[in-house]
Design a protein around this motif. Structure first.
Motif, PDB file in Angstrom:
ATOM      1  N   GLU A 171       0.834  -1.200   0.000  1.00 47.39           N
ATOM      2  CA  GLU A 171       0.000   0.000   0.000  1.00 47.39           C
ATOM      3  C   GLU A 171       0.870   1.252   0.000  1.00 47.39           C
ATOM      4  OE1 GLU A 171      -3.837  -0.148   2.333  1.00 47.39           O
ATOM      5  OE2 GLU A 171      -2.764  -1.794   3.271  1.00 47.39           O
ATOM      6  N   PRO A 172       0.390   2.319  -0.638  1.00 46.10           N
ATOM      7  CA  PRO A 172       1.177   3.548  -0.711  1.00 46.10           C
ATOM      8  C   PRO A 172       1.132   4.331   0.591  1.00 46.10           C
ATOM      9  CG  PRO A 172      -0.938   3.877  -1.761  1.00 46.10           C
ATOM     10  CD  PRO A 172      -0.886   2.422  -1.362  1.00 46.10           C
ATOM     11  N   GLY A 173       2.041   5.266   0.691  1.00 48.57           N
ATOM     12  CA  GLY A 173       2.011   6.216   1.790  1.00 48.57           C
ATOM     13  C   GLY A 173       1.285   7.475   1.364  1.00 48.57           C
ATOM     14  N   ALA A 174       1.153   8.427   2.299  1.00 50.27           N
ATOM     15  CA  ALA A 174       0.406   9.643   2.002  1.00 50.27           C
ATOM     16  C   ALA A 174       0.886  10.781   2.880  1.00 50.27           C
ATOM     17  CB  ALA A 174      -1.089   9.407   2.213  1.00 50.27           C
ATOM     18  N   CYS A 175       0.619  11.991   2.418  1.00 48.22           N
ATOM     19  CA  CYS A 175       0.886  13.185   3.223  1.00 48.22           C
ATOM     20  C   CYS A 175      -0.075  14.283   2.798  1.00 48.22           C
ATOM     21  CB  CYS A 175       2.332  13.642   3.076  1.00 48.22           C
ATOM     22  SG  CYS A 175       2.762  14.331   1.461  1.00 48.22           S
ATOM     23  N   ARG A 224       5.676   3.434 -10.406  1.00 53.01           N
ATOM     24  CA  ARG A 224       4.778   2.274 -10.310  1.00 53.01           C
ATOM     25  C   ARG A 224       5.464   1.100  -9.618  1.00 53.01           C
ATOM     26  NH1 ARG A 224      -0.158   2.038 -13.167  1.00 53.01           N
ATOM     27  NH2 ARG A 224      -0.900   4.170 -13.322  1.00 53.01           N
ATOM     28  N   GLN A 225       5.827   1.293  -8.373  1.00 52.79           N
ATOM     29  CA  GLN A 225       6.488   0.231  -7.621  1.00 52.79           C
ATOM     30  C   GLN A 225       5.455  -0.752  -7.079  1.00 52.79           C
ATOM     31  OE1 GLN A 225       9.218   1.611  -4.661  1.00 52.79           O
ATOM     32  NE2 GLN A 225      10.555   2.587  -6.136  1.00 52.79           N
ATOM     33  N   GLY A 226       5.708  -2.033  -7.283  1.00 51.36           N
ATOM     34  CA  GLY A 226       4.833  -3.067  -6.758  1.00 51.36           C
ATOM     35  C   GLY A 226       3.402  -2.910  -7.231  1.00 51.36           C
ATOM     36  N   GLN A 227       2.472  -2.965  -6.295  1.00 51.95           N
ATOM     37  CA  GLN A 227       1.054  -2.845  -6.625  1.00 51.95           C
ATOM     38  C   GLN A 227       0.563  -1.402  -6.626  1.00 51.95           C
ATOM     39  OE1 GLN A 227      -0.394  -5.508  -3.406  1.00 51.95           O
ATOM     40  NE2 GLN A 227      -1.208  -6.806  -5.042  1.00 51.95           N
ATOM     41  N   THR A 228       1.434  -0.460  -6.298  1.00 49.43           N
ATOM     42  CA  THR A 228       0.975   0.891  -5.982  1.00 49.43           C
ATOM     43  C   THR A 228       1.367   1.925  -7.022  1.00 49.43           C
ATOM     44  OG1 THR A 228       2.962   1.343  -4.698  1.00 49.43           O
ATOM     45  CG2 THR A 228       1.116   0.366  -3.528  1.00 49.43           C
ATOM     46  N   GLY A 229       0.807   3.125  -6.844  1.00 49.54           N
ATOM     47  CA  GLY A 229       1.106   4.247  -7.717  1.00 49.54           C
ATOM     48  C   GLY A 229       1.018   5.555  -6.966  1.00 49.54           C
ATOM     49  N   ARG A 230       0.919   6.643  -7.712  1.00 50.52           N
ATOM     50  CA  ARG A 230       0.828   7.982  -7.136  1.00 50.52           C
ATOM     51  C   ARG A 230      -0.530   8.609  -7.420  1.00 50.52           C
ATOM     52  NH1 ARG A 230       6.445  11.348  -8.325  1.00 50.52           N
ATOM     53  NH2 ARG A 230       7.856  10.039  -7.065  1.00 50.52           N
ATOM     54  N   ALA A 231      -0.909   9.539  -6.555  1.00 45.67           N
ATOM     55  CA  ALA A 231      -2.109  10.342  -6.747  1.00 45.67           C
ATOM     56  C   ALA A 231      -1.908  11.669  -6.041  1.00 45.67           C
ATOM     57  CB  ALA A 231      -3.346   9.639  -6.208  1.00 45.67           C
ATOM     58  N   CYS A 232      -2.620  12.672  -6.492  1.00 46.04           N
ATOM     59  CA  CYS A 232      -2.502  13.997  -5.874  1.00 46.04           C
ATOM     60  C   CYS A 232      -3.728  14.815  -6.252  1.00 46.04           C
ATOM     61  CB  CYS A 232      -1.231  14.695  -6.347  1.00 46.04           C
ATOM     62  SG  CYS A 232      -1.055  16.382  -5.729  1.00 46.04           S
ATOM     63  N   GLY A 233      -4.268  15.559  -5.308  1.00 48.17           N
ATOM     64  CA  GLY A 233      -5.411  16.401  -5.609  1.00 48.17           C
ATOM     65  C   GLY A 233      -5.602  17.492  -4.580  1.00 48.17           C
ATOM     66  N   LEU A 256      -3.686  20.065  -0.119  1.00 47.48           N
ATOM     67  CA  LEU A 256      -3.586  18.948  -1.039  1.00 47.48           C
ATOM     68  C   LEU A 256      -3.375  17.646  -0.283  1.00 47.48           C
ATOM     69  CD1 LEU A 256      -1.662  21.521  -2.243  1.00 47.48           C
ATOM     70  CD2 LEU A 256      -1.770  20.048  -4.256  1.00 47.48           C
ATOM     71  N   TYR A 257      -3.816  16.560  -0.899  1.00 50.95           N
ATOM     72  CA  TYR A 257      -3.548  15.205  -0.407  1.00 50.95           C
ATOM     73  C   TYR A 257      -2.689  14.524  -1.458  1.00 50.95           C
ATOM     74  CZ  TYR A 257      -4.459  10.459   1.346  1.00 50.95           C
ATOM     75  OH  TYR A 257      -4.336   9.180   1.848  1.00 50.95           O
ATOM     76  N   VAL A 258      -1.578  13.964  -1.015  1.00 51.48           N
ATOM     77  CA  VAL A 258      -0.593  13.387  -1.925  1.00 51.48           C
ATOM     78  C   VAL A 258      -0.343  11.935  -1.539  1.00 51.48           C
ATOM     79  CG1 VAL A 258       1.738  13.598  -2.867  1.00 51.48           C
ATOM     80  CG2 VAL A 258       0.476  15.654  -2.199  1.00 51.48           C
ATOM     81  N   VAL A 259      -0.373  11.047  -2.529  1.00 53.39           N
ATOM     82  CA  VAL A 259      -0.158   9.609  -2.318  1.00 53.39           C
ATOM     83  C   VAL A 259       1.052   9.173  -3.120  1.00 53.39           C
ATOM     84  CG1 VAL A 259      -1.149   7.308  -2.653  1.00 53.39           C
ATOM     85  CG2 VAL A 259      -2.618   9.202  -1.939  1.00 53.39           C
ATOM     86  N   ALA A 260       1.866   8.299  -2.537  1.00 52.18           N
ATOM     87  CA  ALA A 260       3.049   7.788  -3.236  1.00 52.18           C
ATOM     88  C   ALA A 260       3.300   6.348  -2.836  1.00 52.18           C
ATOM     89  CB  ALA A 260       4.282   8.634  -2.929  1.00 52.18           C
ATOM     90  N   THR A 333      -3.799   3.388  -5.376  1.00 57.21           N
ATOM     91  CA  THR A 333      -3.474   4.635  -4.678  1.00 57.21           C
ATOM     92  C   THR A 333      -4.235   4.813  -3.366  1.00 57.21           C
ATOM     93  OG1 THR A 333      -5.112   5.786  -6.056  1.00 57.21           O
ATOM     94  CG2 THR A 333      -2.820   5.839  -6.790  1.00 57.21           C
ATOM     95  N   GLY A 334      -4.812   3.745  -2.848  1.00 53.00           N
ATOM     96  CA  GLY A 334      -5.516   3.844  -1.569  1.00 53.00           C
ATOM     97  C   GLY A 334      -4.595   3.508  -0.412  1.00 53.00           C
ATOM     98  N   SER A 335      -4.320   4.491   0.435  1.00 49.75           N
ATOM     99  CA  SER A 335      -3.465   4.282   1.600  1.00 49.75           C
ATOM    100  C   SER A 335      -4.345   4.107   2.823  1.00 49.75           C
ATOM    101  CB  SER A 335      -2.526   5.472   1.808  1.00 49.75           C
ATOM    102  OG  SER A 335      -1.715   5.286   2.944  1.00 49.75           O
ATOM    103  N   THR A 336      -4.111   3.038   3.579  1.00 51.78           N
ATOM    104  CA  THR A 336      -4.957   2.765   4.740  1.00 51.78           C
ATOM    105  C   THR A 336      -4.131   2.201   5.881  1.00 51.78           C
ATOM    106  OG1 THR A 336      -7.000   1.689   5.449  1.00 51.78           O
ATOM    107  CG2 THR A 336      -5.615   0.462   3.916  1.00 51.78           C
ATOM    108  N   ASP A 337      -4.807   1.549   6.824  1.00 51.18           N
ATOM    109  CA  ASP A 337      -4.201   1.170   8.085  1.00 51.18           C
ATOM    110  C   ASP A 337      -3.126   0.100   7.971  1.00 51.18           C
ATOM    111  OD1 ASP A 337      -7.369   1.191   8.028  1.00 51.18           O
ATOM    112  OD2 ASP A 337      -6.673   2.533   9.594  1.00 51.18           O
ATOM    113  N   GLY A 338      -3.105  -0.615   6.858  1.00 50.44           N
ATOM    114  CA  GLY A 338      -2.091  -1.641   6.690  1.00 50.44           C
ATOM    115  C   GLY A 338      -0.678  -1.106   6.774  1.00 50.44           C
TER     116      GLY A 338
END
Length: 388
Positions: A171-175, A224-233, A256-260, A333-338
């Motif tokens: 799962e990706p991280g976020a900030c 595009r590492q592993g199963q994850t990607g980026r998002a930003c909005g 903004l919310y940023v996912v990586a 691009t969904g970052s959660t509790d995992g």
């Protein structure tokens, strides 16, 4: 199983559990569970001023995890209107054939109900329906963090959350990033009294245009590492005093919310964006304004090895439940509790049903009851077979 799922969903639907204020819901759910499954020791774990989580254990075994709080607050019409455009009351849970619709089913009442029913029918493992599981700025300690700080952690965990129709072990991280452009306040009747003339909010288009260009570059650099990607909005824009718009505000704020999925340092990301915005503003009417970007980390990307026992067992359970291996996925691009569990050394997988917006009201989610039952059976099998 279907009737038990609906019983849990109806209870959750009538008990608001806004983030950080889940304690009442947790106690009500504990009492309800204790009445139906008295052989299990159901507990409420309190955290913060009003937070609460439901916890229970069948001795050793993996952790089955979901959360009680919802993304939107079903008791805060004003906040909801800012996001959904509606402050009208949300209707109650409804069932039509195989489809159940209601508030907060996707995040996360649907999978939480499936996890609870699966655990109640299992003979080993642990269940945590945590408070404060949704992302929030300045959110403080979450229910999962409070639990992990005070209880022994298992070797494996299952996150029961809605998501893609596959198995996730990465799962990706976020900030969060906060952009502030600051000039000088003034009055509408004297536009030259403000810096820039007419006020800083009038120059928002310059900032938004540069943010759009930065976003394109950020996404284009996604490895595009592993199963994850980026998002930003951009999730929020603010400036000025709504009750007195005859005053020109000194500050424009954009959040903004940023996912990586790849390693990204939030502070470095903020510094690079600030430099870019300063250069752009220097060529515009905002040239005399200060530009700052602040980063607030949420979580870092984390992965469980694809050949870890928790992944191997979950793959087999998926295949048996759905008749085929879990489909491959990239760019998630969904970052959660995992990510929090993996950061503490717990091998973790995530899987759950697919929610969609209900017809007529995007504040309500729709779920297939048959799929919810199928995931509950998978959760029960994983409790029985995963390493402790």
């Amino acid at each position: 199983m279907r009737q038990r799922l609906l019983d849990v969903l109806r209870l959750l639907d009538t008990t608001p559990a806004p983030r950080g204020r889940e304690r009442t819901a947790a106690h009500r759910l504990r009492a309800w569970c204790a009445d139906r499954w008295p052989h299990i020791d159901w507990q409420v774990l309190e955290h913060g001023p009003a937070g609460g989580s439901l916890f229970a254990a069948h001795g050793a075994g993996p952790l089955l995890y979901s959360h009680l709080d919802t993304s939107l607050d079903d008791g805060a019409a004003t906040v909801n209107r800012l996001v959904t455009g509606s402050a009208a009351p949300v209707g109650p849970l409804a069932v039509d054939g195989d489809t159940v619709t209601g508030f907060g089913l996707g995040v996360a009442r649907g999978p939480a109900a499936a996890a609870l029913v699966a655990f109640a029918g299992a003979e080993r493992g642990r269940l945590l329906l945590a408070g404060s599981g949704t992302h929030r700025r300045g959110g403080g300690t979450t229910g999962l963090e409070s639990y992990a700080d005070t209880h022994p952690l298992p070797g494996s965990a299952v996150v029961a959350k809605c998501g893609p129709p596959t198995l996730l072990w990465h799962e990706p991280g976020a900030c969060y990033l906060t952009v502030r452009v600051t000039g000088r306040s003034g009055a509408v009747m004297l536009p030259e009294s403000a810096t820039p003339p007419g006020g800083v909010v009038a120059g928002a288009g310059v900032v938004l245009d540069e943010l759009a260009r930065w976003r394109e570059a950020y996404l284009a650099a996604d490895p595009r590492q592993g199963q994850t990607g980026r998002a930003c909005g951009i999730g929020a824009i603010g400036g000025g005093w709504q009750e007195k718009p005859d005053l020109l505000p000194a500050e424009l704020r954009i959040d903004l919310y940023v996912v990586a999925g790849d390693p990204v340092e939030p502070a470095a990301l903020a510094a690079g964006l600030a430099d870019r915005l300063r250069a752009r503003c220097a060529r515009s009417a905002l040239r005399d304004c200060a530009v700052d970007v602040e980063a607030e980390p949420v979580a870092a990307a984390a992965a469980t090895p694809a050949d870890a026992p928790v992944v191997t067992v979950a793959r087999a359970a998926w295949h048996d439940a759905f008749g085929a291996p879990p489909p491959p996925i990239s760019g998630w691009t969904g970052s959660t509790d995992g990510v929090e569990l993996r950061a503490r050394g717990v091998d973790t997988v995530r899987l759950g049903p697919q929610a969609r917006p209900a017809d007529g009201d995007p504040r309500r989610d729709a779920l297939s009851l048959a799929r919810l039952e199928a995931y509950a059976r998978v959760y029960r099998r994983l409790l029985a077979e995963l390493p402790a």
